[in-house]
Design a protein around this motif. Structure first.
Motif, PDB file in Angstrom:
ATOM      1  N   SER A   1       0.836  -1.204   0.000  1.00 23.89           N
ATOM      2  CA  SER A   1       0.000   0.000   0.000  1.00 23.89           C
ATOM      3  C   SER A   1       0.871   1.255   0.000  1.00 23.89           C
ATOM      4  CB  SER A   1      -0.922   0.005   1.218  1.00 23.89           C
ATOM      5  OG  SER A   1      -1.772  -1.119   1.179  1.00 23.89           O
ATOM      6  N   GLU A   2       1.983   1.217   0.749  1.00 22.95           N
ATOM      7  CA  GLU A   2       2.856   2.402   0.774  1.00 22.95           C
ATOM      8  C   GLU A   2       3.499   2.617  -0.601  1.00 22.95           C
ATOM      9  OE1 GLU A   2       5.578   2.072   4.056  1.00 22.95           O
ATOM     10  OE2 GLU A   2       3.991   2.379   5.542  1.00 22.95           O
ATOM     11  N   ILE A   3       3.871   1.529  -1.262  1.00 24.63           N
ATOM     12  CA  ILE A   3       4.478   1.688  -2.595  1.00 24.63           C
ATOM     13  C   ILE A   3       3.428   2.224  -3.579  1.00 24.63           C
ATOM     14  CG2 ILE A   3       5.674   0.504  -4.491  1.00 24.63           C
ATOM     15  CD1 ILE A   3       6.660  -1.529  -2.354  1.00 24.63           C
ATOM     16  N   ALA A   4       2.196   1.742  -3.443  1.00 22.38           N
ATOM     17  CA  ALA A   4       1.124   2.266  -4.314  1.00 22.38           C
ATOM     18  C   ALA A   4       0.948   3.764  -4.093  1.00 22.38           C
ATOM     19  CB  ALA A   4      -0.184   1.524  -4.024  1.00 22.38           C
TER      20      ALA A   4
ATOM     21  N   ASN B   1      -5.201  -8.150   6.667  1.00 21.46           N
ATOM     22  CA  ASN B   1      -4.530  -9.079   7.581  1.00 21.46           C
ATOM     23  C   ASN B   1      -4.082  -8.415   8.871  1.00 21.46           C
ATOM     24  OD1 ASN B   1      -4.854 -11.300   6.031  1.00 21.46           O
ATOM     25  ND2 ASN B   1      -2.901 -11.067   4.954  1.00 21.46           N
ATOM     26  N   ALA B   2      -3.804  -7.120   8.814  1.00 24.37           N
ATOM     27  CA  ALA B   2      -3.322  -6.434  10.015  1.00 24.37           C
ATOM     28  C   ALA B   2      -4.441  -5.772  10.800  1.00 24.37           C
ATOM     29  CB  ALA B   2      -2.287  -5.372   9.630  1.00 24.37           C
ATOM     30  N   MET B   3      -5.491  -5.318  10.102  1.00 24.32           N
ATOM     31  CA  MET B   3      -6.487  -4.482  10.775  1.00 24.32           C
ATOM     32  C   MET B   3      -7.930  -4.921  10.586  1.00 24.32           C
ATOM     33  SD  MET B   3      -4.792  -0.776  10.206  1.00 24.32           S
ATOM     34  CE  MET B   3      -3.354  -0.357  11.186  1.00 24.32           C
ATOM     35  N   GLY B   4      -8.153  -5.978   9.810  1.00 18.81           N
ATOM     36  CA  GLY B   4      -9.511  -6.476   9.631  1.00 18.81           C
ATOM     37  C   GLY B   4     -10.279  -5.730   8.537  1.00 18.81           C
ATOM     38  N   GLY B   5     -11.512  -6.195   8.312  1.00 19.33           N
ATOM     39  CA  GLY B   5     -12.283  -5.732   7.168  1.00 19.33           C
ATOM     40  C   GLY B   5     -12.869  -4.340   7.309  1.00 19.33           C
TER      41      GLY B   5
ATOM     42  N   ALA C   1      -9.474   1.665   3.859  1.00 13.11           N
ATOM     43  CA  ALA C   1      -8.212   1.724   3.106  1.00 13.11           C
ATOM     44  C   ALA C   1      -8.467   1.532   1.608  1.00 13.11           C
ATOM     45  CB  ALA C   1      -7.247   0.669   3.638  1.00 13.11           C
ATOM     46  N   ALA C   2      -9.432   0.677   1.270  1.00 13.47           N
ATOM     47  CA  ALA C   2      -9.747   0.445  -0.147  1.00 13.47           C
ATOM     48  C   ALA C   2     -10.275   1.737  -0.783  1.00 13.47           C
ATOM     49  CB  ALA C   2     -10.774  -0.676  -0.272  1.00 13.47           C
ATOM     50  N   ARG C   3     -11.169   2.413  -0.032  1.00 14.31           N
ATOM     51  CA  ARG C   3     -11.712   3.683  -0.558  1.00 14.31           C
ATOM     52  C   ARG C   3     -10.600   4.704  -0.759  1.00 14.31           C
ATOM     53  NH1 ARG C   3     -16.117   3.232   2.654  1.00 14.31           N
ATOM     54  NH2 ARG C   3     -15.360   4.674   4.224  1.00 14.31           N
ATOM     55  N   LEU C   4      -9.693   4.732   0.228  1.00 11.47           N
ATOM     56  CA  LEU C   4      -8.577   5.685   0.166  1.00 11.47           C
ATOM     57  C   LEU C   4      -7.748   5.442  -1.100  1.00 11.47           C
ATOM     58  CD1 LEU C   4      -7.229   7.860   2.013  1.00 11.47           C
ATOM     59  CD2 LEU C   4      -5.804   6.023   2.932  1.00 11.47           C
TER      60      LEU C   4
ATOM     61  N   SER D   1       2.162   3.827   9.773  1.00 12.16           N
ATOM     62  CA  SER D   1       2.392   3.779   8.337  1.00 12.16           C
ATOM     63  C   SER D   1       1.919   5.122   7.793  1.00 12.16           C
ATOM     64  CB  SER D   1       1.566   2.654   7.721  1.00 12.16           C
ATOM     65  OG  SER D   1       1.535   2.781   6.311  1.00 12.16           O
ATOM     66  N   SER D   2       2.572   5.627   6.749  1.00  9.31           N
ATOM     67  CA  SER D   2       1.980   6.810   6.109  1.00  9.31           C
ATOM     68  C   SER D   2       1.752   6.485   4.651  1.00  9.31           C
ATOM     69  CB  SER D   2       2.848   8.049   6.306  1.00  9.31           C
ATOM     70  OG  SER D   2       4.133   7.822   5.864  1.00  9.31           O
ATOM     71  N   GLN D   3       0.553   6.718   4.215  1.00 10.11           N
ATOM     72  CA  GLN D   3       0.174   6.424   2.835  1.00 10.11           C
ATOM     73  C   GLN D   3      -0.971   7.331   2.411  1.00 10.11           C
ATOM     74  OE1 GLN D   3      -2.174   2.480   2.916  1.00 10.11           O
ATOM     75  NE2 GLN D   3      -0.560   2.143   4.418  1.00 10.11           N
ATOM     76  N   PHE D   4      -0.931   7.760   1.166  1.00 14.98           N
ATOM     77  CA  PHE D   4      -1.968   8.625   0.593  1.00 14.98           C
ATOM     78  C   PHE D   4      -2.237   9.847   1.486  1.00 14.98           C
ATOM     79  CE2 PHE D   4      -2.639   4.222  -0.715  1.00 14.98           C
ATOM     80  CZ  PHE D   4      -2.435   4.361  -2.079  1.00 14.98           C
ATOM     81  N   GLY D   5      -1.144  10.346   2.066  1.00 10.06           N
ATOM     82  CA  GLY D   5      -1.264  11.559   2.888  1.00 10.06           C
ATOM     83  C   GLY D   5      -1.893  11.333   4.246  1.00 10.06           C
ATOM     84  N   VAL D   6      -2.098  10.073   4.643  1.00  8.27           N
ATOM     85  CA  VAL D   6      -2.736   9.798   5.935  1.00  8.27           C
ATOM     86  C   VAL D   6      -1.721   9.137   6.862  1.00  8.27           C
ATOM     87  CG1 VAL D   6      -4.603   8.588   7.120  1.00  8.27           C
ATOM     88  CG2 VAL D   6      -4.969   9.492   4.824  1.00  8.27           C
ATOM     89  N   ASN D   7      -1.720   9.580   8.101  1.00  7.89           N
ATOM     90  CA  ASN D   7      -0.864   9.002   9.125  1.00  7.89           C
ATOM     91  C   ASN D   7      -1.665   7.912   9.835  1.00  7.89           C
ATOM     92  OD1 ASN D   7       1.235   8.694  10.930  1.00  7.89           O
ATOM     93  ND2 ASN D   7       0.541  10.349  12.264  1.00  7.89           N
ATOM     94  N   ILE D   8      -1.362   6.662   9.518  1.00  8.95           N
ATOM     95  CA  ILE D   8      -2.110   5.539  10.103  1.00  8.95           C
ATOM     96  C   ILE D   8      -1.291   4.968  11.245  1.00  8.95           C
ATOM     97  CG2 ILE D   8      -3.075   3.247   9.659  1.00  8.95           C
ATOM     98  CD1 ILE D   8      -3.328   3.982   6.727  1.00  8.95           C
ATOM     99  N   LYS D   9      -1.926   4.812  12.390  1.00  5.49           N
ATOM    100  CA  LYS D   9      -1.206   4.219  13.525  1.00  5.49           C
ATOM    101  C   LYS D   9      -2.090   3.195  14.203  1.00  5.49           C
ATOM    102  CE  LYS D   9       2.213   7.552  14.968  1.00  5.49           C
ATOM    103  NZ  LYS D   9       2.808   8.175  16.145  1.00  5.49           N
ATOM    104  N   SER D  10      -1.432   2.214  14.835  1.00  9.08           N
ATOM    105  CA  SER D  10      -2.226   1.284  15.628  1.00  9.08           C
ATOM    106  C   SER D  10      -1.513   1.004  16.935  1.00  9.08           C
ATOM    107  CB  SER D  10      -2.472  -0.019  14.863  1.00  9.08           C
ATOM    108  OG  SER D  10      -1.340  -0.850  14.927  1.00  9.08           O
TER     109      SER D  10
END
Ligand code: FAD
Ligand code: SF4
Length: 531
Positions: free
Chosen positions: A236-239, A261-265, A271-274, A415-424
């Motif tokens: 996702s980060e490479i995309a 696999n990491a965060m569920g559906g 994430a898919a919409r993003l 993780s940072s992807q598509f301008g969003v800072n994702i954390k868990s």
């Protein structure tokens, strides 16, 4: 000057951006920074490090006005202060352990063995700033936090471990004796299963600095389309980088959604919409069945399980990782596809399930029980876990039984992807329900809290990192789920929904454990390899 920011701690308030704007920048909530800023920025970076409210900015000791205090009082020989310690794997966990050993007063001989020729470097920027071209791959070296007097055997793979004879065997025929050894050989990228297809020009994986340099070059050349196999964090980060570079990109994912696999559906759908909103051609529930050559050894495209084809001249195989355990095959340790099993004190477990005294494990290669998660064994491929576990392992290597510490940190990932800072924080897949407590997916900023049988087990934030620490405390005290909304922002109308997390699968391929013998004194477990 080298800089690394512990992004598991960073809360994104941006004091560093204000004080050293040439080095730190904020994209929405994601902090980006130059890992090797020029000397002229030294003063500003020092001020930023001092001002950071969570002390997340780590600098090379050579950059500091005063060197950090050296070792604590030297430890006595009886409490592990001397002797020979060998660390195998010279990356994040290995390097941090070496620093902590010296900080803890270990004065004996220290040897670091690593198969890469470079000094230890930071991997997270490889799929982010390095691929965009903002940071050259050679500018990712980890800061040396303190003086470590050690023999460095870089470019030297370990090929075996003789636990009884206390020796590490090297590929060049040497043998390095030890009193205690730390195993920190991490993971590597899982290759494409068809070796000939994987060797096509234009097919890449991403794990080390050389991979990143090659992939950066391929992306900078402006391919017609990039195909990414797998929509986990790396894929996702490479995309995201491809879209930032305005490259057409197709992502093929076997599961129902990215990050599933990491965060569920539930978060997977977000994430898919993003991805789609940013122009990614995302194909879920689909696999690549073959990578196709143009007849001259170059990638032409791929065939997919739904019968369609994708034309692409660059493909990135991002199908997870494989643990670097082959060199431990005859060691008698419980080392396999699952990693190297250890106890909560980082001591390796042997094939019989008995804890060893002198062999310790840390980082991505470790598989350890976590009391907060019903003592289930887990392997975490997280920067923060590698650092925390290395610190515990190093402390325990020079401590007697009464003074050893358990590795109990709550897992944190970013993780940072598509301008969003994702954390868990916590383990999102250890859940049966999830509820949005702050913000909402529609706003693109939210906190999703996960619960398992009535208690909070994890939280995921999209551009809401400041809440992470709060939920970490909730997880630590097994706070009830759903959370009491009066204490968490209020105004939330969401109801918990099924978390839709993947089944917890146990890795089984590779080797089987069999138990032989009748008398308790002779019953033993051993590994049976398929070949
Ligand atoms: C592209 C990428 C992006 C990432 N992004 C994030 C992120 O955003 N957030 C996050 O939390 N985590 C991220 N991670 C994960 C994080 O980098 C790892 O958790 C961390 O590197 C683990 O450190 P480690 O020392 O345990 O293992 P590694 O970094 O894998 O180091 C193991 C070292 O041992 C060496 N080695 C292997 N076998 C041998 C042998 N037989 N002899 C000698 N040496 C050997 C390896 O070559 C390597 O140098 C990312 C990882 C990658 C690859
Ligand atoms: S928490 Fe520290 S590193 Fe993060 S943005 Fe603020 S000052 Fe910078």
């Amino acid at each position: 000057m080298r800089v690394v920011v512990d992004l598991t701690r960073c809360q994104g308030y941006g004091q560093c951006v204000f004080l050293a704007p040439d080095v730190f920048t904020m994209r929405d909530e994601a902090l980006l920074y130059d890992l090797q800023p020029a000397a002229e920025h030294r003063e500003h970076v020092l001020r930023a490090a001092a001002a950071c409210p969570v002390q997340a900015i780590h600098l090379d000791r050579t950059a500091l006005p005063m060197p950090p205090p050296g070792a604590q009082e030297p430890r006595s020989a009886a409490s592990g202060g001397d002797g020979r310690i060998v660390i195998v794997g010279a990356s994040l966990a290995g390097a941090r352990a070496a620093e902590v050993l010296r900080r803890e007063g270990f004065t004996g001989s220290l040897t670091m063995i690593g198969d890469e020729r470079r000094e230890p470097y930071d991997r997270p920027p490889l799929s982010k700033q390095v691929l965009t071209g903002q940071v050259p791959p050679e500018h990712t070296l980890l800061p040396r936090l303190r003086e470590v007097d050690a023999e460095l055997l870089f470019g030297t793979p370990a090929t075996g471990l003789d636990v009884a004879g206390k020796r590490v065997l090297l590929a060049d025929g040497r043998e390095i004796g030890f009193d205690r050894v730390l195993l920190a050989t991490g993971t590597r990228a899982r290759p494409w299963p068809d070796a000939a297809e994987g060797a096509l020009h234009g097919v890449y994986t991403l794990r080390d600095a050389r991979d990143a340099a090659e992939l950066r070059q391929a992306l900078a050349a402006g391919p017609r389309r990039v195909l990414i196999l797998g929509a986990g964090f790396t894929g996702s980060e490479i995309a995201s980088v491809c879209r930032e570079l305005d490259l057409p990109v197709t992502v093929v994912e076997r599961g129902p959604a990215p990050l599933f696999n990491a965060m569920g559906g539930v978060i997977g759908d977000v994430a898919a919409r993003l991805q789609r909103d940013h122009g990614v051609d995302l194909r879920c529930g689909t696999t690549v069945t073959a990578l196709e050559s143009d007849g001259n050894g170059r990638l032409r495209g791929a065939r997919l399980s739904d019968g369609s084809t994708v034309e692409a001249d660059v493909a990135v195989v991002a199908l997870g990782s494989v643990r670097n355990v082959e060199w431990l095959r005859d060691s008698g340790l419980a080392a396999g596809v699952w990693g190297v099993t250890c106890d909560a004190g980082c001591r390796a477990v042997d094939l019989n399930g008995l804890v060893t005294d002198d062999v310790f494990v840390a980082g991505d290669i470790a598989r350890f029980p976590h009391p907060l998660y019903e003592y289930q064994f887990m392997s975490l491929e997280h920067w923060g876990n590698a650092v925390a576990q290395a610190e515990i392992a190093a402390h325990n290597m020079v401590s007697d039984q009464a003074h050893r510490w358990p590795h109990l940190s709550v897992p944190v990932f970013w993780s940072s992807q598509f301008g969003v800072n994702i954390k868990s924080v916590g383990v999102p897949t250890f859940a049966d329900q999830v509820v949005f407590t702050q913000g909402s997916p529609e706003q693109g900023r939210f906190v999703a809290v996960y619960g398992y049988q009535g208690r909070i087990t994890a939280a995921v934030t999209f551009d809401q990192a400041m809440w992470l620490e709060f939920y970490q405390r909730q997880i630590e005290r097994a706070a009830p789920f759903p959370p009491d909304f009066r204490h968490v922002g209020g105004g939330v109308d969401g109801e918990p929904v099924p978390a839709r997390v993947p089944e917890r699968l146990v890795a089984a391929a590779g080797a089987t454990v069999v138990v032989t013998g009748h008398d308790p004194a002779e019953r033993r477990a051993s590994l049976v390899h398929p070949h």
